[in-house]
Every structure is written in C-alpha cells, then in structure tokens.
Design an enzyme around this catalytic site. Structure first.
Site, PDB file in Angstrom:
ATOM      1  N   LYS A 185       0.878  -1.176  -0.024  1.00 47.22           N
ATOM      2  CA  LYS A 185      -0.164  -0.057   0.028  1.00 47.22           C
ATOM      3  C   LYS A 185       0.793   1.141   0.007  1.00 47.22           C
ATOM      4  O   LYS A 185       1.383   1.533   1.016  1.00 47.22           O
ATOM      5  CB  LYS A 185      -1.019   0.043   1.141  1.00 47.22           C
ATOM      6  CG  LYS A 185      -1.845   1.085   1.043  1.00 47.22           C
ATOM      7  CD  LYS A 185      -2.563   1.681   2.471  1.00 47.22           C
ATOM      8  CE  LYS A 185      -1.985   3.038   3.009  1.00 47.22           C
ATOM      9  NZ  LYS A 185      -1.829   3.889   2.252  1.00 47.22           N
ATOM     10  N   GLU A 220      10.483   1.484  10.028  1.00 46.59           N
ATOM     11  CA  GLU A 220      11.310   2.709   9.631  1.00 46.59           C
ATOM     12  C   GLU A 220      10.564   3.966   9.853  1.00 46.59           C
ATOM     13  O   GLU A 220       9.706   4.255   9.137  1.00 46.59           O
ATOM     14  CB  GLU A 220      11.899   2.738   8.406  1.00 46.59           C
ATOM     15  CG  GLU A 220      12.623   1.150   7.777  1.00 46.59           C
ATOM     16  CD  GLU A 220      13.930   1.058   8.520  1.00 46.59           C
ATOM     17  OE1 GLU A 220      14.648   2.190   8.958  1.00 46.59           O
ATOM     18  OE2 GLU A 220      14.305   0.156   8.688  1.00 46.59           O
ATOM     19  N   CYS A 249      13.400  11.495   6.460  1.00 55.08           N
ATOM     20  CA  CYS A 249      13.554  11.107   8.029  1.00 55.08           C
ATOM     21  C   CYS A 249      14.975  11.046   8.515  1.00 55.08           C
ATOM     22  O   CYS A 249      15.236  11.412   9.834  1.00 55.08           O
ATOM     23  CB  CYS A 249      13.064   9.453   7.891  1.00 55.08           C
ATOM     24  SG  CYS A 249      13.826   8.482   6.578  1.00 55.08           S
ATOM     25  N   GLU A 266       9.900  16.049  15.076  1.00 53.47           N
ATOM     26  CA  GLU A 266      10.094  16.097  13.539  1.00 53.47           C
ATOM     27  C   GLU A 266       9.416  17.039  13.112  1.00 53.47           C
ATOM     28  O   GLU A 266       8.129  17.180  12.796  1.00 53.47           O
ATOM     29  CB  GLU A 266      10.172  14.618  12.840  1.00 53.47           C
ATOM     30  CG  GLU A 266      10.624  14.401  11.537  1.00 53.47           C
ATOM     31  CD  GLU A 266      10.291  12.926  11.327  1.00 53.47           C
ATOM     32  OE1 GLU A 266       8.953  12.558  11.468  1.00 53.47           O
ATOM     33  OE2 GLU A 266      11.063  12.519  10.573  1.00 53.47           O
TER      34      GLU A 266
END
Ligand code: NDP
Length: 501
Positions: A188, A263, A297, A395
């Site tokens: 997906k 991850e 990331c 983040e």
C-alpha cells in the site's frame, strides 16, 4: 533572499488514471477514486482507486493463496533472481516516466528523483544477488547421534506500507528483499503518491512475477492499511512512516503476533567541532537540512555546533542558503521543491512561529513562499534554539534547521541523545578519537563521519529508540523476511527414555 524558480503551467499534462493490482488482475475499484493535486502546480495530475477494506482482504487472500500453492516460493533462488534482475532493467527503461510521476505527485526536484530511481535499480539488483546467497546453517558437532540443520524459510505473506516522501525508493528497500526470500506481498503506497508504485506493479508483471505474488492496493491508511496490519493471514508487516502510525501498526500486529519491521522518524544531529573541514561541512549542513525540502527521515535538522564557531557557521550556512534554488520541481536546476500538502505547510510554519515565540532567532528564511501556484517554504535557519524547544525535539519534516551549541564533547553527546529519536547522526572533526567517540556514544542507526546522508545498498539502515525496529538493506536484508526452522536429526539407535531409567 532565496533564489526562486516559478513553476510554469502544466498545460500539456494528461491526468493519469491508475488501477489496483489484485491476484494478477488490474481493477478500477468500486469506491470513489482518490485525486492527487500536484503540490507544486496546484492542478489535478493523477487518480487512483479508493481501495476498500474488502479490496485489502481480497489482496491478502490472493497473496496467501500464491504463497501456499503458487510457484514463487517453490522456484529456485536463481529463477527468482532472474525475475528481479529483469525488473531492475525494466525500471531503468521507464526511469523518466517514474521520475516525472514522483516529481509531480510529491513535489520533489526532478534531478533528485532521477538519482532515487537509479539508486532503486541498484537495490533491486543487490536483492537479486542476495537471493542466491540465502542459506541456513548445519551443525555436525553435536555428537555421533545428531545432525542439526537450520533452514531459512520465507516468512509468508508480507504487508508493505510506504509513505509519500520517497515513493519509489522506499518500496525498493522492502519489496525486492521480500520477493528474494520467496514471500508474497500486499503493497500500500501513500494515497498522495501512489503512481510510481502502480507502475512498479506493471513492471513486475512484465518481468514474470506470478499472479498474486505482488498485490498493490491503493487507498488510505485507516481503510486499507489497518486491514493489512491486523488480518490473521498476514505474517509480517514492513512499515515506513511516522512514529505515531508505527506504534499503531505494532499494536495492531501484536494481536496476532506478526513480525514487524518499522522505519520511522528522526531528529538527526550534525555535531561540529572547530577542527573540521568547515567548507565541506557548510555544504553538508545545507544539503542535510534542505534535501527533499527537509521532508526526509534522515534530515540533518539539528546543528550542534561548538560554541566557539557557532556565529561563523551560522553566517556561512545562511550565505549558502541564499543560493539554494527553490521552486518548480520539473526544472532540473531546482534543489528544493514543493511541500507535500497545504496542511503540512501550516504545520511547518507553525513550528517556526512557535520557536520564535520561545526566543529563537530566524537567521535565514522563515516564511512561506508565494510562487503563483502550489505551496513552498523558504529554507529556514533558526539560531539560539534550546534543547527543550519543540523545534529541537520533534520532527518538523520541512526545510528548517535548528542551531544549538555545546562546550564539551560530553555535552554534545548528551544533547544529541536527548531526543526520543535515534535514526542517524553526523560528526565533523579531523580528530580520529573525536569521531570514534561520537560514533560509539551517539545512539543512532547510522553515524556519518565527515559526510552526511551517504548510503549504499550494502549498508544497513534503520533506527534506535523511537526511530524504528529492524534494519533494511545490507546483506541481512533478505533474512528479515524469513523464519528459521531447526531440523534435529538422529543417526543410529536411539537410547529411549524408558530404557535409560
Ligand atoms: P504516515 O505514518 O502518516 O503514513 C505512512 C503510511 O502509513 C501511509 O501509507 C499511510 O497511508 C499509512 N497509514 C496511515 N494510517 C494507517 C493506519 N491506521 N494503519 C496502517 N497504515 C496507515 O507517514 P507519512 O506518509 O506522513 O510519512 C512521513 C513519515 O515517514 C515521517 O515521520 C518520516 O520520518 C517517516 N519516514 C521514515 C523513514 C525511515 O526509513 N525511517 C523514511 C521515510 C519516511 P495514507 O497516508 O495513504 O493514509
């Protein structure tokens, strides 16, 4: 100021309509399609089927059937490797088409995406090489009566869920390794950037992947992804995305004890000592912060500078930031493209505003850019950031660099380790001891020394702490998609339990 490259209208682009791949058949889906508006140009560029729970379930059952009864897990590794190599060649042949789609759906600079596609081709080839090296162990040391053999078997049906920031590269970090092991899969992509993954499905069918081995279900996470993380016929979930959804994925998978590989996010520091090659570092600071518009990331979003050089470094990083070219991702000279959605742009500028309220200074940028269409953010440097500010801990996922300072090596390590994340870090020094001490004491999955955001298919990648679980790439990448099975074999007459009393 920043160099702005205004986008030009996409007048000759035809909206692309994609389908889903379930059990080897292409389907338009029954629910309303999901439309993608290009973040760079503000116009409709593609549509994918809005996959439903029922679609996800059918795809999982197709993968189950292909695993339990189909040819893929039963082929020789050499046969599987040949298919993966052919897929790599076909990706290379369609590289421009894929690059255009990722650039226009994700707002990424086209020249950068071309590099990502080339990197993906290399990963597919690397996975093919590992397919033929997958092996177990044997123990001929357990005495005359015993021979032990440890087999590695494909784990089964794998759900692969990917984010929008590197649509083609991230699926390449998962799918070829799962296939090399002999697994079957349901993939997906992010609802925002599904086009290149659907093209990958076309490529894999052409390369000779049997039906049901790779199923691609487009749609949203809560609808399609949730089924892929809970369904009892799924054996493993490989997820890349935010830490929040990663935790949800793990909780969902725990109900049936699926293996999980995660991850997740990062808040990666670059630690800079006065004896480093400052010229090289200034370039890496700008690259680390603004690459992929900071929607990365691995972004080097925290500069941890020795106090004695902080003012000079901030001045020089700001000078170079002025030269960064921001704008139309289809212009090959552009280095920073568009921000993925208007909502995400609000989030980024909210972080900048919050940091200013708490006393940080804007050394460069700080503003939303108006380029006539799409949504863009200026490369931004915030100085005077304190370790407890949100912008130093969370983040941001935008082109925003937070500058912090330290006096001693121990303090630098402590600041680096003070966040919940542990994906990657950089250290800049000509001193061997300094680099190795940082390399050993900073808790992150990758430590770059006098470079930043380099990588290779051979090098494992993944995070400590809340940056994830498990590693991708590297020579163990295929093993991640296997189970071990012990064959404990007896040779000769066996002394029975009753007889030995
Ligand atoms: P999200 O976590 O929002 O989404 C990632 C994927 O998960 C998407 O396909 C999404 O679907 C899907 N998803 C959402 N909700 C669910 C659910 N309930 N169940 C199952 N799947 C779900 O991340 P983003 O797409 O916003 O990507 C950005 C994040 O990814 C950042 O935090 C970044 O750090 C991280 N990332 C980590 C990398 C790494 O290797 N460590 C690499 C790249 C990114 P949809 O959005 O279509 O609804």
């Amino acid at each position: 100021m920043t160099v702005l490259v205004n986008p030009t209208a996409l007048s000759d682009h035809k909206v692309r309509d994609f389908q889903m791949l379930i059990g080897g058949k292409w389907e338009a889906g029954t629910a309303a399609p999901i439309e993608r508006i290009a973040p760079s140009h503000g116009v409709l560029v593609s549509r994918v089927p809005g996959g439903t729970k029922a679609d996800a379930e059918r795809a999982i059952l197709a993968a189950r059937n292909a695993f339990d009864h189909g040819p893929w897990p039963r082929m020789t590794a050499s046969e599987r490797a040949a298919v993966l190599l052919k897929a790599a060649d076909l990706i290379a042949a369609r590289a421009e088409e894929i690059a255009f789609l990722d650039a226009i759906e994700a707002g990424k600079p086209i020249s950068q995406v071309r590099g990502e596609i080339a990197g993906s081709v290399d990963i597919w080839r690397y996975a093919a090489s590992l397919a033929r090296n997958l092996h177990g162990e044997s123990y001929n040391t357990l005495g005359d009566g015993t021979l032990g053999v440890v087999l590695r078997e494909a784990i089964g049906v794998v759900s692969i869920i990917t984010p929008w920031n590197f649509p083609f590269l991230i699926v390449a970090q998962k799918l070829p390794f799962a296939l090399a092991a002999g697994c079957t899969t349901v993939v997906k992509p992010s609802e925002l950037t599904s086009g290149s993954t659907v093209i990958l499905g076309e490529i894999l069918m052409e390369a000779g992947v049997p039906e049901g081995v790779v199923n691609i279900v487009t749609g949203t996470g809560p609808e399609v992804g949730a089924v892929m993380t809970t369904h009892p016929e799924v054996d493993m979930v490989s997820f890349t995305g935010s830490t929040g959804v990663g935790k949800l994925t793990m909780a969902n998978a725990a109900q049936t004890l699926k293996k999980v590989s995660l991850e997740l996010g990062g808040k990666n520091p670059q630690i800079v000592f006065p004896d480093c090659d400052l010229e090289a570092f200034i370039d890496a600071a700008v690259f680390g912060a603004y690459f992929n518009a900071g929607e990365c990331c691995n972004a080097g979003s925290r500069l941890i500078l020795h106090a004695s050089i902080a003012d000079e470094v901030v001045k020089r990083v700001a000078e170079l930031s002025k030269k960064v070219r921001v704008g139309d991702p289809l212009d090959p000279t552009v280095q920073v493209g568009a921000i993925i959605t208007p909502q995400h742009l609000d989030k980024i500028s909210g972080y900048v505003a919050g940091a200013r309220e708490k006393g940080a200074d804007v050394a460069h940028g700080g503003e939303v850019l108006d380029l006539g269409m799409g949504q863009y953010m200026a490369p931004t440097i915030l100085s005077g950031v304190k370790p407890d500010m949100a912008v130093a801990r969370e983040e941001v996922f935008g082109p925003v660099l937070s500058v912090l300072t330290f006096e001693t090596l121990d303090e630098a390590i402590s600041i680096a380790n003070s966040v919940d994340y542990g994906l990657s870090a950089g250290v800049w020094s000509r001193d061997f001891d300094t680099c190795l001490t940082i390399g050993r004491k900073v808790r992150a999955g990758t430590i770059w020394m006098n470079t930043f955001m380099d990588g290779a298919s051979e090098l494992p990648f993944g995070g400590f702490k809340q940056s994830g679980l498990g590693r991708e790439l590297g020579r163990h990448a295929v093993e991640d998609y296997t189970e071990t099975k012990t064959l404990n074999m007896h040779i000769g007459a066996r002394t029975g339990w009753w007889a030995a009393r």
